[in-house]
Design an enzyme around this catalytic site. Sequence first.
Site, PDB file in Angstrom:
ATOM      1  N   GLU A  54       2.173   2.385  11.830  1.00 21.33           N
ATOM      2  CA  GLU A  54       1.483   2.966  12.979  1.00 21.33           C
ATOM      3  C   GLU A  54       1.632   4.480  13.031  1.00 21.33           C
ATOM      4  O   GLU A  54       1.064   5.134  13.887  1.00 21.33           O
ATOM      5  CB  GLU A  54       1.928   2.314  14.295  1.00 21.33           C
ATOM      6  CG  GLU A  54       3.407   2.281  14.532  1.00 21.33           C
ATOM      7  CD  GLU A  54       3.782   1.463  15.771  1.00 21.33           C
ATOM      8  OE1 GLU A  54       2.893   1.102  16.557  1.00 21.33           O
ATOM      9  OE2 GLU A  54       4.986   1.209  15.960  1.00 21.33           O
ATOM     10  N   CYS A 103      -2.188  -5.839  13.964  1.00 16.81           N
ATOM     11  CA  CYS A 103      -1.889  -6.369  15.297  1.00 16.81           C
ATOM     12  C   CYS A 103      -2.342  -5.430  16.416  1.00 16.81           C
ATOM     13  O   CYS A 103      -2.052  -5.677  17.576  1.00 16.81           O
ATOM     14  CB  CYS A 103      -0.409  -6.686  15.425  1.00 16.81           C
ATOM     15  SG  CYS A 103       0.649  -5.240  15.275  1.00 16.81           S
TER      16      CYS A 103
HETATM   17  C1  PEP Z   1      -0.029  -0.782  18.001  1.00 18.07           C
HETATM   18  O1  PEP Z   1       0.420   0.358  18.136  1.00 18.07           O
HETATM   19  O2  PEP Z   1      -1.138  -1.020  17.450  1.00 18.07           O
HETATM   20  C2  PEP Z   1       0.722  -1.953  18.484  1.00 18.07           C
HETATM   21  C3  PEP Z   1       0.305  -3.170  18.241  1.00 18.07           C
HETATM   22  O3  PEP Z   1       1.842  -1.741  19.218  1.00 18.07           O
HETATM   23  P1  PEP Z   1       1.834  -1.284  20.748  1.00 18.07           P
HETATM   24  O4  PEP Z   1       0.443  -1.452  21.289  1.00 18.07           O
HETATM   25  O5  PEP Z   1       2.815  -2.155  21.465  1.00 18.07           O
HETATM   26  O6  PEP Z   1       2.266   0.140  20.682  1.00 18.07           O
HETATM   27 MG    MG Z   2       2.464   0.674  18.602  1.00 19.58          MG
END
Ligand code: PEP
Ligand code: MG
Length: 605
Positions: free
Chosen positions: A456, A527
């Site tokens: 990320e 995700c």
């Molecule tokens: C993302 O950053 O894409 C992720 C799934 O984590 P979060 O939304 O919890 O930061």
């Molecule tokens: Mg994230």
Amino acid sequence: MSNARDIKIDPGDEEPPAAVQDAGASDRLQGLGVSPGIAIGPVYLYARAAFTVEHRELAPDEIEDEVDRFEWAVQSAEHGLEKILALAREKLGDESVQIFEAQSMMLRDEALYQEVVHRIRNKRCNADYAVMKVMTQHRQRMEASASEYLRDRAHDLQDVQERLIMHLRRGKHFSQIDPATIVVSENLTAADLLIFSKRGILGCALDRGGATSHVSIMARALGIPSVVSLHGITDVVQPDDLLIVDGIDGNVIINPDEETLAAYRTRQERYRRLLQEHKQLAPLPAETLDHVRVHLRANVEFLEELNVLKDYGSEGIGLMRTEVLLLMKGEEMKLEEEKQFESYKLVVQTVTPEPATFRLLDLGGDKMLPVAHREHNPFLGWRGARVLLDRPEMLVPQVRAILRASAFGPARILIPMVTNIEELRRFREIIEQVKDDLTKEGHASAADVPLGIMVEVPAVALMTDLFAKEVDFFSLGTNDLTQYTLAVDRGNDLVAGLYREIHPAVLRLIKRTIDAGEKHGIPVSLCGEMGGDPRVAPILVGLGIHELSASPSYLPEVKRVIRAINRSEAVELATRALLAKDAEEVSILLDHWLGDHGCKLDQFL
Ligand code: PEP
Ligand code: MG
């Protein structure tokens, strides 16, 4: 596309009723629909402390009531701080404890307290105004002080002021919120929404926020129809106005006429029917027409969601946001190993033989603990892996709990917001050490618990060839990957137009990660929220993704699309998207492609 099989992408042939399209413009606000569904109900206007404080002169018979109101606010604020302090004492560093102890003392500072009461009685002014005046004067004196300690404490006094005004403003405390209302607010935290949801609210409409803000993710997880980024709804609605919140197309209608109301009730019913149809898709595999299989897993925030995973046909859990358990306050705070173990064991047992992917606590950013450290750029600050490596007292019990749960079914560990390979190595060392300790203590755990990282941060996506040699899987967190790549705050509605997950720069990083995974034989899942968007599913399939996870309710629609396309055709689309000049070009490409392939989406728009 003529050879689409059992499921058509667009089951809806009804046009939206005219009243849905034409509801009086003056009473209609357009925002961003972030949690689908239609809520109809009275407004509960929730004001946060940041609003300006106005002066009001009290009538003589109002004065003592106002003093009582102030005393009540002090007590409520104290109660809130006690809870936070308990958490800070139990799990966080001395610095955090000191901050909240200092605030607690300020709240009960006799001189400050008497000064506010004196102002209410003698100047006959409302409590909010008295608090603001007294605290501001003191703060200014502290800020001008030669002592660094006192200057630092000025921030705390500001916090105390905001806390008090928030409690004064609430009028109704959280726990007294009327059920069956629609919460309207400037902004909410994910934790606020969680508390509201326990009172059974119908919907939510916010001035601020974006599709991937955590409050939006939380709304989807809770199934609360929600619209964000409404810019000024708090200025135009009154408590108890009747509101329609359309979380599908992002419309909010204030005090609708009979015809509009009837049209939306029909739309609400149609949406319920669509959800029923989705259930029929649950047992079918997500497989393209040319037999490429994609695993669709769930993103889960709460244990309560475990009950619905089967209904939506999810194959295990691709992302368990464990930090949400932390947002549960008071009694339910589940930081201790034993409580975490019980929760994770339940998760694993529910989804076995499919995997449950536990992401280690991802704190920071907009998911701060109540003990907020003030940072100018929290998304670039003490977040995810960085917090955990600094706080072994949080990390170790969680790893122990996950490893112990792995004895009951396949579990995977996912590290949030990794930037450097050294961080990954330190995690591996700690996890190995924990494994040894557990074995010595006679606790069972699975021999092999795959360790993965969230991709990320662009630095990691660019170096996945290196990381791939040291991890068991990658999970593309496109919510953050998009904000960090495009330099666009994911929760800031002012720049929401620039937040495009389909930007070719983001797609290229996704592609690079998938290729590195393939080359080194490790699975790559995605995700982020784009995984739940049926419109972009052809691009992701074309880029080579074989595993997606999203809020469970989004999975059927994604599956419907995957079952209606050919992977080979999707590859052509993805190749062109990677070469596009910007997100807009990708969007146009995508629309044409979907049209050419008979994929009509969004039948509710
Ligand atoms: C993302 O950053 O894409 C992720 C799934 O984590 P979060 O939304 O919890 O930061
Ligand atoms: Mg994230």
